[in-house]
Write an enzyme that holds these catalytic residues in place. Structure first.
Site, short mmCIF file in Angstrom:
data_model
loop_
_atom_site.label_atom_id
_atom_site.label_comp_id
_atom_site.label_asym_id
_atom_site.label_seq_id
_atom_site.Cartn_x
_atom_site.Cartn_y
_atom_site.Cartn_z
N LYS A 22 138.10 27.26 70.83
CA LYS A 22 138.72 27.03 69.52
C LYS A 22 139.89 27.99 69.32
CE LYS A 22 136.90 29.06 65.69
NZ LYS A 22 137.90 29.78 64.90
N ASN A 23 139.64 29.28 69.56
CA ASN A 23 140.69 30.26 69.25
C ASN A 23 141.88 30.17 70.19
OD1 ASN A 23 139.21 31.11 67.11
ND2 ASN A 23 138.54 33.04 68.02
N ARG A 94 142.68 30.85 58.45
CA ARG A 94 143.61 31.95 58.67
C ARG A 94 144.56 31.70 59.85
NH1 ARG A 94 144.71 37.37 57.99
NH2 ARG A 94 145.22 38.44 59.93
N CYS A 118 137.42 32.49 56.94
CA CYS A 118 136.11 33.06 56.62
C CYS A 118 136.28 34.31 55.77
CB CYS A 118 135.39 33.47 57.91
SG CYS A 118 134.81 32.11 58.90
N ARG A 123 141.67 41.12 56.04
CA ARG A 123 142.49 40.37 56.99
C ARG A 123 143.94 40.17 56.53
NH1 ARG A 123 138.96 35.55 59.49
NH2 ARG A 123 139.86 36.22 61.44
N PRO A 124 144.66 41.26 56.33
CA PRO A 124 146.06 41.13 55.91
C PRO A 124 146.96 40.70 57.07
CG PRO A 124 145.49 43.43 56.25
CD PRO A 124 144.26 42.65 56.53
N MET A 125 148.28 40.66 56.82
CA MET A 125 149.22 40.21 57.86
C MET A 125 150.30 41.24 58.15
SD MET A 125 149.82 36.19 57.70
CE MET A 125 150.97 36.35 59.03
N ASP A 126 150.05 42.50 57.74
CA ASP A 126 151.10 43.52 57.88
C ASP A 126 151.56 43.72 59.33
OD1 ASP A 126 148.35 44.63 57.96
OD2 ASP A 126 149.39 46.44 58.58
N ASP A 308 132.92 38.31 67.28
CA ASP A 308 132.47 36.93 67.05
C ASP A 308 131.10 36.63 67.66
OD1 ASP A 308 134.77 36.49 65.65
OD2 ASP A 308 135.75 35.24 67.14
N ILE A 330 135.58 45.79 63.83
CA ILE A 330 136.78 44.96 63.71
C ILE A 330 136.95 44.45 62.28
CG2 ILE A 330 137.99 42.91 64.62
CD1 ILE A 330 137.57 45.06 66.75
N ARG A 400 133.39 24.10 61.89
CA ARG A 400 134.72 24.63 62.19
C ARG A 400 134.77 25.13 63.63
NH1 ARG A 400 136.11 29.36 58.75
NH2 ARG A 400 137.81 29.24 60.23
#
Ligand code: UD1
Length: 421
Positions: A22-23, A94, A118, A123-126, A308, A330, A400
Site C-alpha cells: 500500500k505505502n 495523509r 489515521c 503528523r505535520p508537514m514542516d 506499523d 515514531i 484501507r
C-alpha cells in the site's frame, strides 16, 4: 459500518499470498504526475486507500485505468486540468500530500490541503515544506492549504532532513527528478518503499543513486517518459500475516515474503520463540513452543522495528510468557489498541510512549472497536487466539490497508466473517 467476527481457538495452516505494498503504491501513483507518458503499475493492491489516491489524481485530470480486477493500473497525466489537491479528498488520507513534490516539479505550482489520515499523532508537514523551500519553492499556509510555487522551476540543492521522514523523502525525491541540477537528500529515509520509488523513477528516465542509504543523489533531467513497474511486496501485510500462526498455532507460509523486508521484525520473532524459514516462494512461520516469550520492542525508522507492526506485536505479546516493554518512537499517540486489548483481558500499562505488557495465559473474546488501520488488524489477530467470539466493529480503517482479510485468514482455517451493517 461493517464488523468482523472472529471465533478463536483454531490453528492456521496453509499459504497466504502477500499483496503489493500500500505505502509503495501510494507514492508510485503520484509519480505519474512527473510525466506526460503513461505509468503502468503491476501488483497493485486493491484497497480503499488506493481508491482515494485514484480519486485525488483524477481530480487533477489524471486518467487512471484499472485492469485485472485492479491489480494493474495505467496512469496517464497527459491532460492535467488542476494543480489543487482538495480538502475533501486529502482529509481522508495523509498520503495525499505526496502530490505536492511532483506537481511543483512539473507544473511549478501546487495547492495542497493539509492532510488527514489515521489519528495517530500530530503528523505535520514542516519537513516537506523546509526541503522544498531549499529547492527554491515559495510555500505559504493559507486557509488550511499549502500554496506552493517554484518560479522558473525547482533547483537542485543540498536538502538535509531534520528527521528521516518517509513522506518528505518521497516528495523531495520525486521533485528532484525534474529540478535543474543536482539534489542531495541527507538523512533520507531508507524504507523499502523508497527504494521501490527510486527504481520506478529510474525506469521513467530519472537519474538517482544512493536509495536505501541515508544520502540520495538525484541529477535533474528535462523530462521523464513511460514505464512499467511492479509494486514491491507489502512488508506490513507480510509481518501481520506472519504473526497469525503465532497467535493461533499451526504453520503458515507467506507467499512473496522476503527476509530483507522484515529483518528487525524477524529478529524479535526469533527471540519470542518463533521459527521463520525461507522457502522457494516466501517465508514459513511456526511457533517453537506453546506460548511465545516476552520481548522488548522499540519502533524506529527502517531498518529498525516498524511502527506499523507495533500494534500487532503488542497484541501477540499480551499472551506471551513474561513482561514485554514496547516503546513507540515514531508516533506520539499510537497505543489506542491497548484499551481495546485490555477489554479482552490483557494486562497493559501505558505511560507516554511506553507500554508495559504483562503476559496473561489467554485473552477472552469481547466486542472491541478499531481506532486506526494497524490497531484494527491487531484486534483481529488477538481474536484468533482468544476464547470465544471477538466482534471488531468500525473496520473501515482495515479496508484501507488489508485486501480481503477475512478471505485470506479464512483460507488458512480461521473462523472469521464479515458482518455487513
Ligand atoms: C509513512 C507511512 C506510514 C508509516 C510511517 C512511518 C505511507 C503512506 N505511510 O507515513 O504507514 O507509519 O511512514 O514509517 O507511506 N513528521 C514531522 N514533520 C513532517 C513529516 C513527518 O514532524 O514534515 C513526523 C510525523 O509526525 C511522525 C514522524 O515524523 O511522527 C514520521 O512521519 P513520516 O516518516 O513522514 O511518516 P509518513 O510518511 O506520514
Amino acid at each position: 459500518m461493517d464488523s468482523i467476527l472472529v471465533t478463536g481457538g483454531t490453528p492456521l495452516n496453509g499459504q497466504i499470498a502477500i499483496a503489493g505494498a500500500k505505502n509503495a503504491a501510494l507514492t508510485l501513483m503520484p509519480a505519474t504526475l512527473l510525466s506526460e507518458e503513461p505509468l503502468t503499475l503491476t501488483n497493485a493492491p486493491r484497497l480503499s486507500d488506493i481508491k482515494t489516491m485514484t480519486a485525488l489524481l483524477q481530480s487533477l485530470g489524471v486518467e487512471v485505468t484499472a485492469l485485472q480486477d485492479g491489480k494493474v493500473q495505467v496512469l496517464s497525466s497527459h491532460a492535467m486540468t488542476s494543480t489543487t489537491a482538495d480538502y475533501e479528498i486529502v482529509r481522508k488520507m495523509r498520503a495525499s500530500n505526496l502530490v505536492l513534490g511532483p506537481l511543483l516539479a512539473r507544473h511549478h505550482k501546487a495547492t495542497v490541503s493539509l492532510p488527514g489520515g489515521c489519528a495517530i499523532g500530530a503528523r505535520p508537514m514542516d519537513i516537506h515544506v523546509t526541503a522544498l523551500e531549499a529547492m527554491g519553492a515559495e510555500i505559504e499556509l493559507k486557509d488550511g492549504y499549502l500554496h506552493a510555487v517554484a518560479k522558473g522551476g525547482l533547483k537542485g540543492a543540498k536538502v538535509p532532513l531534520r528527521f528521516a521522514s518517509v513522506g518528505a523523502t518521497e516528495n523531495v525525491l520525486m521533485a528532484a527528478t525534474l529540478a535543474k541540477g543536482t539534489t542531495l537528500i541527507e538523512n533520507a529515509a531508507r524504507e523499502p518503499e523508497i527504494v521501490d520509488l527510486a527504481k520506478c523513477l529510474r525506469a521513467m528516465g530519472a537519474q538517482i543513486s544512493g536509495e536505501g542509504t541515508s544520502t540520495i543523489e538525484i541529477q535533474g533531467v528535462d523530462r521523464l517518459g513511460a514505464a512499467t513497474h511492479p509494486v514491491v511486496t507489502d512488508r506490513i501485510e507480510l509481518g501481520t500475516y506472519m504473526l497469525a500462526p503465532v497467535f493461533a498455532g499451526g504453520e503458515v507460509e507467506c507467499l512473496g515474503g522476503r527476509l530483507d523486508l522484515v529483518g528487525s521484525f524477524v529478529e524479535k520473532l526469533d527471540a519470542a520463540g518463533v521459527d521463520v524459514t525461507e522457502t522457494k516462494d516466501g517465508l514459513k512461520v511456526k511457533r517453537r513452543t506453546d506460548r511465545a516469550k516476552a520481548v522488548d520492542v522499540v519502533t524506529e525508522v527502517f531498518p529498525g522495528f516498524p511502527t506499523d507492526l507495533q500494534a500487532q506485536m503488542m497484541a501477540m505479546l499480551c499472551t506471551a510468557e513474561g513482561t514485554s516493554v514496547l516503546e513507540e518512537k515514531i508516533f506520539e499517540n499510537r497505543f489506542m489498541h491497548a484499551p481495546e486489548l485490555i477489554r479482552m483481558g490483557a494486562d497493559i500499562e501505558v505511560q507516554g510512549g511506553v507500554a508495559t505488557v504483562h503476559g496473561v495465559k489467554r485473552l477472552k473474546g469481547a466486542p472491541v472497536m478499531a481506532t486506526d488501520l494497524r490497531a484494527s488488524v491487531s484486534l483481529i489477530l488477538a481474536g484468533l487466539a482468544a476464547e470465544g467470539e471477538t466482534m471488531v466493529s468500525r473496520v473501515y480503517h482495515l479496508d484501507r490497508g488489508y485486501e480481503h482479510v477475512e478471505e485470506k485468514l479464512g483460507a488458512v482455517g480461521a473462523r472469521i466473517e464479515r458482518i455487513s451493517a
